[in-house]
Scaffold this motif. Structure first.
Motif, PDB file in Angstrom:
ATOM      1  N   TYR A 123      24.522  48.179  -3.511  1.00  0.00           N
ATOM      2  CA  TYR A 123      24.347  49.123  -2.407  1.00  0.00           C
ATOM      3  C   TYR A 123      22.898  49.128  -1.926  1.00  0.00           C
ATOM      4  CZ  TYR A 123      28.895  50.663  -4.058  1.00  0.00           C
ATOM      5  OH  TYR A 123      30.210  50.692  -4.442  1.00  0.00           O
TER       6      TYR A 123
ATOM      7  N   CYS B  74      20.267  51.000   0.724  1.00  0.00           N
ATOM      8  CA  CYS B  74      20.068  52.233   1.478  1.00  0.00           C
ATOM      9  C   CYS B  74      18.711  52.177   2.164  1.00  0.00           C
ATOM     10  CB  CYS B  74      20.146  53.437   0.536  1.00  0.00           C
ATOM     11  SG  CYS B  74      20.113  55.021   1.368  1.00  0.00           S
TER      12      CYS B  74
ATOM     13  N   SER C 128      24.749  50.336   3.079  1.00  0.00           N
ATOM     14  CA  SER C 128      25.639  49.175   3.146  1.00  0.00           C
ATOM     15  C   SER C 128      26.035  48.744   1.744  1.00  0.00           C
ATOM     16  CB  SER C 128      24.955  48.003   3.856  1.00  0.00           C
ATOM     17  OG  SER C 128      24.631  48.334   5.192  1.00  0.00           O
ATOM     18  N   ALA C 129      27.290  48.310   1.614  1.00  0.00           N
ATOM     19  CA  ALA C 129      27.795  47.749   0.361  1.00  0.00           C
ATOM     20  C   ALA C 129      27.882  46.243   0.526  1.00  0.00           C
ATOM     21  CB  ALA C 129      29.152  48.334   0.025  1.00  0.00           C
TER      22      ALA C 129
ATOM     23  N   LYS D 250      28.206  41.476   3.511  1.00  0.00           N
ATOM     24  CA  LYS D 250      28.341  42.910   3.759  1.00  0.00           C
ATOM     25  C   LYS D 250      29.810  43.289   3.845  1.00  0.00           C
ATOM     26  CE  LYS D 250      27.223  44.695   7.771  1.00  0.00           C
ATOM     27  NZ  LYS D 250      26.420  45.220   8.911  1.00  0.00           N
TER      28      LYS D 250
ATOM     29  N   TRP E 233      30.822  46.941   3.967  1.00  0.00           N
ATOM     30  CA  TRP E 233      30.913  48.092   4.862  1.00  0.00           C
ATOM     31  C   TRP E 233      29.537  48.727   5.029  1.00  0.00           C
ATOM     32  CZ3 TRP E 233      29.082  52.335   2.429  1.00  0.00           C
ATOM     33  CH2 TRP E 233      29.293  52.486   1.053  1.00  0.00           C
ATOM     34  N   THR E 234      29.417  49.531   6.083  1.00  0.00           N
ATOM     35  CA  THR E 234      28.181  50.274   6.342  1.00  0.00           C
ATOM     36  C   THR E 234      28.527  51.694   6.756  1.00  0.00           C
ATOM     37  OG1 THR E 234      26.916  48.324   7.011  1.00  0.00           O
ATOM     38  CG2 THR E 234      26.102  50.449   7.765  1.00  0.00           C
ATOM     39  N   PHE E 235      27.824  52.644   6.175  1.00  0.00           N
ATOM     40  CA  PHE E 235      27.954  54.051   6.560  1.00  0.00           C
ATOM     41  C   PHE E 235      26.609  54.493   7.132  1.00  0.00           C
ATOM     42  CE2 PHE E 235      27.109  58.509   5.592  1.00  0.00           C
ATOM     43  CZ  PHE E 235      28.214  59.140   6.152  1.00  0.00           C
TER      44      PHE E 235
ATOM     45  N   LEU F  68      30.601  59.605  -0.917  1.00  0.00           N
ATOM     46  CA  LEU F  68      31.274  58.467  -0.304  1.00  0.00           C
ATOM     47  C   LEU F  68      32.166  57.765  -1.320  1.00  0.00           C
ATOM     48  CD1 LEU F  68      28.193  56.828   1.490  1.00  0.00           C
ATOM     49  CD2 LEU F  68      29.803  58.471   2.462  1.00  0.00           C
TER      50      LEU F  68
ATOM     51  N   THR G   1      35.272  51.779  -0.219  1.00  0.00           N
ATOM     52  CA  THR G   1      35.526  51.686   1.223  1.00  0.00           C
ATOM     53  C   THR G   1      34.398  52.237   2.088  1.00  0.00           C
ATOM     54  OG1 THR G   1      36.607  53.860   1.316  1.00  0.00           O
ATOM     55  CG2 THR G   1      37.981  51.954   0.741  1.00  0.00           C
ATOM     56  N   GLY G   2      33.527  53.065   1.510  1.00  0.00           N
ATOM     57  CA  GLY G   2      32.477  53.709   2.291  1.00  0.00           C
ATOM     58  C   GLY G   2      32.958  54.934   3.051  1.00  0.00           C
ATOM     59  N   LYS G   3      34.203  55.339   2.825  1.00  0.00           N
ATOM     60  CA  LYS G   3      34.758  56.499   3.519  1.00  0.00           C
ATOM     61  C   LYS G   3      34.057  57.779   3.057  1.00  0.00           C
ATOM     62  CE  LYS G   3      39.053  59.123   4.134  1.00  0.00           C
ATOM     63  NZ  LYS G   3      40.485  59.239   3.760  1.00  0.00           N
TER      64      LYS G   3
END
Length: 415
Positions: free
Chosen positions: A284, A286, A293-294, A302, A304-306, A341, A345-347
Motif C-alpha cells: 500500500y 499513501c 493505492s494498492a 496497481k 485500486w486507488t482510493f 477501507l 477492494t479499497g471499498k
C-alpha cells in the motif's frame, strides 16, 4: 424471650449481609479475550513524563507511573526501558552508560494489571564499552526482545552535531552484553531515535542507514550482508519495499536488484508510508494528498486507488493495518478524518471526523478487534471498528502531551 430471639435473628442477618458484602469485594473479575489495555506515553523527554494504562472498553485509568522510554511486549510480559539522557562529565570513563546516569540502571518488567515492578534486569555493559571523547550526552533505545535477548542501541551525540551508534544484544537472564556492533561512520545516520531504522526477525538484525543498509547475525552481531542503498528494512518474503519522495520500489533481498518501480502520479504529493505497508499479496502506497493505492507486491501493478475527497493544504495521510482492516488517517491540523477501507477492494467501509482542534497534529490508529484507538496530542478516542462510531474519548490532564499509544488484548498481554 421474644425480644431475645429477635436480637439473635437480627445479628444473624447482619452477619450474613456482612459476609456477603465481603465476598463480593474479594471476588475476582472474570477477564475475557475481548478486553483490552491501552498504554499512553506522555511528555517525552520531560521530568514529568508518564505512562498511563487505560481500560480499552471504557477509557478509565487503571494505573499511572512516571516513565520515559521504550515499551516492548515479549511472551505476554511488559518490558520497559527507561530512556535516561545522560550528560557525560568524565570523558575518560570506561564504565557503562548506566553507571554514569543518575537514573535507573536496568530494564524493568511490570505487572500490566497494576503497573507495579515485577523484576529488574541489570544491563551491565563490559568495561571495553567505552564512552567516546567529547560526547555531550547519550541514551539507550530498546528495539526488540526475542528469545530472552534484548536488542538495543546506544546513541552518543557530540554537542548535537555528530553522533555515534552502537547496536548491542543483552542476555536478559545474565544481564550481560552478548555482542556489540559499532556502526561505521559511512553508514550513519540511522533512524534509531524512533527505532524505525532497526528490526529483528528470523535470526537477523536489519539496519537501515540513510545512504547504506546492512544485516547483522542476531546471535553474534557480525555483519552478513550490506547494500549500497539506504532505507532497506524489514523484508517481506525475500523483498524490501522502499519508498522515496515520488517513487515506490521492490528490492530483491539477496541481490539488492530492483524488481519493480511505481511512480506517483503528478499532483498526488509525496509518499508518506515508509517503508511500504505490505499485507498478504498487496503493498500500500499513501501520499500526502490522501491518494491510497494498492499494488501487487510481486509486480508493482496497481490494483485500486482510493482518494480522500476533502483535502487541506497541509494534509499528511498515512495508512495502518489492524485486524485485517486498512485504516487511513490524517496527520494534520485540519480535517482529521479516520477512514476504514477493505484492504482487498479499497471499498470505503466508513469515515469519521475526529476532534478537530489545534492539538490534532499526530494521529495513530491503535488496536484491536472491535475497537481501534486514535490519539492526538491531547486525547485518546476509541472507535467501533465495524461502524466508525465513537465509543469514548479521554482528554489529557492539563499540561500532558501524548507521544504514543500501544493497545493490547488478552491474547497478547496478561493484565
Amino acid at each position: 424471650m421474644y425480644v431475645k430471639k429477635s436480637l439473635i435473628l437480627l445479628t444473624v442477618i447482619i452477619a450474613v449481609l456482612g459476609c456477603t458484602k465481603k465476598r463480593v469485594e474479594v471476588e475476582p473479575v472474570n477477564l475475557t479475550g475481548s478486553e483490552q489495555l491501552v498504554l499512553v506515553t506522555a511528555n517525552y523527554g520531560r521530568p514529568d513524563a508518564s505512562l498511563t494504562a487505560l481500560d480499552g472498553r471504557t477509557g478509565k485509568v487503571k494505573w499511572k507511573m512516571a516513565f520515559d522510554g521504550d515499551i516492548i511486549v515479549h511472551s505476554k510480559v511488559l518490558y520497559l526501558n527507561r530512556r535516561v539522557w545522560t550528560d557525560i562529565v568524565n570523558y575518560a570513563d570506561t564504565v557503562s552508560f548506566y553507571a554514569n546516569s543518575g537514573g535507573p540502571q536496568n530494564l524493568l518488567t511490570i505487572d500490566a494489571a497494576t503497573g507495579k515492578v515485577i523484576r529488574q534486569i541489570k544491563n551491565t555493559l563490559r568495561p571495553d564499552f567505552t564512552i567516546g571523547c567529547c560526547s555531550t550526552y547519550q541514551f539507550n533505545s530498546l528495539v526488540k526482545i526475542e528469545d530472552e535477548i534484548a536488542y538495543m542501541v546506544l546513541s552518543e551525540y557530540d554537542f548535537g552535531i555528530a553522533y555515534r551508534e552502537t547496536i548491542y544484544a543483552t542476555d536478559l537472564a545474565a544481564g550481560q552484553v552478548k555482542w556489540k556492533y559499532k556502526v561505521p561512520s559511512e553508514k550513519l545516520p540511522l533512524d534509531v531515535y524512533s527505532r524505525n531504522g532497526i528490526t529483528v526477525t528470523d535470526g537477523k538484525v536489519f539496519v537501515a542507514g540513510r545512504n547504506q543498509s546492512f544485516v547483522l547475525d542476531a546471535s553474534t552481531g557480525h555483519s552478513i550482508q550490506e547494500y549500497k542503498m539506504g532505507g532497506l528494512i524489514n523484508p517481506v518474503e525475500g523483498c524490501y519495499y522502499l519508498t522515496k519522495s515520488y517513487e515506490a520500489s521492490s528490492i530483491d533481498a539477496k541481490s539488492g536488484n530492483v524488481k519493480w518501480r511505481f511512480g506517483i502520479p503528478a499532483g498526488d504529493g509525496a509518499i508518506t508510508s515508509t517503508p511500504l505497508l505490505v499485507y498478504n499479496d498487496l503493498a500500500y502506497v499513501c501520499t500526502m494528498s490522501g491518494s491510497i493505492s494498492a499494488l501487487d507486491k510481486g509486480t508493482g501493478e496497481k490494483k485500486w486507488t482510493f482518494k480522500v475527497k476533502e483535502i487541506t493544504p497541509y494534509s499528511n495521510y498515512k495508512v495502518s493495518m489492524r485486524s485485517g482492516m486498512l485504516y487511513a488517517y490524517n496527520e494534520s491540523l485540519e480535517n482529521n478524518r479516520l477512514f476504514s477501507l477493505d484492504p482487498i477492494t479499497g471499498k470505503l467501509n466508513w469515515e469519521v471526523l475526529m476532534d478537530d482542534n489545534s492539538d490534532n497534529i499526530s494521529q495513530q490508529v491503535g488496536d484491536e478487534n472491535e475497537l481501534v484507538y486514535e490519539r492526538t496530542m491531547s486525547s485518546v478516542t476509541a472507535v467501533d471498528s465495524k461502524t466508525g462510531k465513537k465509543v469514548w474519548r479521554r482528554l489529557n490532564p492539563k499540561g500532558e502531551v501524548i507521544n504514543n499509544i500501544h493497545a493490547y488484548n488478552r491474547a497478547q498481554l496478561d493484565f
